[in-house]
Motif scaffolding. Structure first.
Motif: not given
Length: 271
Positions: A104-124
Motif C-alpha cells: 500500500v505504501a509503494l502503491g502511493v507512488f504508483y498511483i501518484h505517477a500514473a495520475r500525473e501522466v493521465g492513467l486511470d489507476v486506483n487502489g484495491v
C-alpha cells in the motif's frame, strides 16, 4: 515539515471530498507527522522521477508494462520480503531511501505517477493484500506493487482470495473484489497497518500518532478515536484517553457501547 504543519495538511485533506483528496501530499504529511526530524526531499524527488520515467516509457510501451518498468525497473521499487514488518516499510520518506516497502505504501507512488501522466489507476482493498487496478483498452487489470508491478491474472486473484478463507462463490466475484477504493481509503489502510504493528510492539506513542492521523483523514469516523484512547491508556495518559473516548461517543451520537464502557473504566482509574 513540523508535526503541527503535518496535522494542518491532514486536517485540510480530511475536509475535502474524495475526488479532491491529495494522496501523495497527505502521505508525505503522514510520514513527517510520524517523524518530523527528516528531510522530505528524497520522497519528492522520487515522485518527480516516477512521473518522468513513466511518461518516457509510455511512448513505446503499454500502460501496464510502462508503469511496471518505470517503477520497479528504473526506480527499483519493490516489496520488502525479508523484513516485512519493519516500520520503515509503511513510510514514504523511508521508502524513497530504501526503495522497498509494503504494497500500500509503494502503491502511493504508483498511483501518484500514473495520475500525473493521465492513467486511470486506483487502489484495491483486496483481501489480505493491497493491489492496484489499471484501466486499459482491453479492460481492467490487477497490478501488484509488492511484486514489481506485475499483472496478476484472474485465476491467481481467485487463488489468493481462497487462501484468505473466502468461500469459493465469493472468491470468484472478481468484479467485487477488484472494486476500486478512494485515495482516502488507501491512506487510511496504510495508517491501520502502522497502528497494528505499533500496537503489537507496544509502541503506544507511535500507535497514538497513526490513530490520530486516521481521525484527521476521516473526521466523521469515531473508530480512530477508540484507538487513540487505547494508545493513550497504554502510555498511562488516562485523562487524554478519556477525552478521546468522549470524542468517539460524540461522533457516534453516543451510541458506541464499547466507548461508553471503556470511558467508564478509564474514569474509575482516574478516581
Amino acid at each position: 515539515m513540523t508535526r503541527d504543519e503535518a496535522e494542518a495538511i491532514l486536517t485540510r485533506a480530511g475536509e475535502l471530498d474524495d475526488e479532491a483528496f491529495p494522496l501523495f501530499e497527505a502521505a508525505l504529511a503522514c510520514a513527517a507527522h510520524d517523524d518530523p526530524d527528516r528531510d522530505e526531499q528524497p520522497a519528492l524527488d522520487l515522485a518527480r522521477s516516477a512521473v518522468e520515467r513513466l511518461k518516457a516509457r509510455m511512448q513505446s510501451e503499454s500502460p501496464e508494462e510502462a508503469i511496471a518498468e518505470a517503477m520497479a525497473g528504473d526506480l527499483r521499487l519493490t516489496g520488502d520480503l525479508l523484513t516485512y514488518d519493519h516500520p520503515d516499510n509503511a513510510d514514504v520518506i523511508a521508502i524513497a531511501e530504501r526503495r522497498k516497502g509494503l504494497p500500500v505504501a509503494l502503491g502511493v507512488f504508483y498511483i501518484h505517477a500514473a495520475r500525473e501522466v493521465g492513467l486511470d489507476v486506483n487502489g484495491v482493498d483486496f483481501p489480505g493484500h493491497f493491489l492496484l487496478r489499471i484501466e486499459t483498452d482491453e479492460g481492467p487489470l490487477a497490478l501488484d506493487p509488492f511484486s514489481e508491478g506485475r499483472v496478476v491474472l484472474p485465476s491467481e486473484l481467485s487463488r489468493r482470495a481462497l487462501r484468505t478463507g473466502l468461500m469459493p462463490d465469493v472468491a470468484a466475484r472478481l468484479d467485487q473484489l477488484m472494486a476500486p477504493i478512494s485515495d482516502r481509503a488507501v491512506l487510511i489502510r496504510l495508517q491501520n497497518n502502522i497502528f497494528a504493528r505499533a500496537q503489537q510492539s507496544r509502541d503506544w506513542a507511535r500507535a497514538e500518532r497513526s490513530a490520530l492521523r486516521r481521525a484527521l483523514l476521516d473526521p466523521t469516523d469515531h473508530h480512530p478515536w477508540l484507538d487513540v484512547a487505547a494508545a493513550r491508556e497504554g502510555q498511562g495518559a488516562l485523562a487524554g484517553a478519556l477525552q478521546a473516548l468522549s470524542r468517539a461517543q460524540t461522533l457516534d451520537g453516543g451510541a458506541t457501547i464499547a466507548a461508553r464502557a471503556a470511558r467508564e473504566r478509564v474514569r474509575l482509574r482516574l478516581n
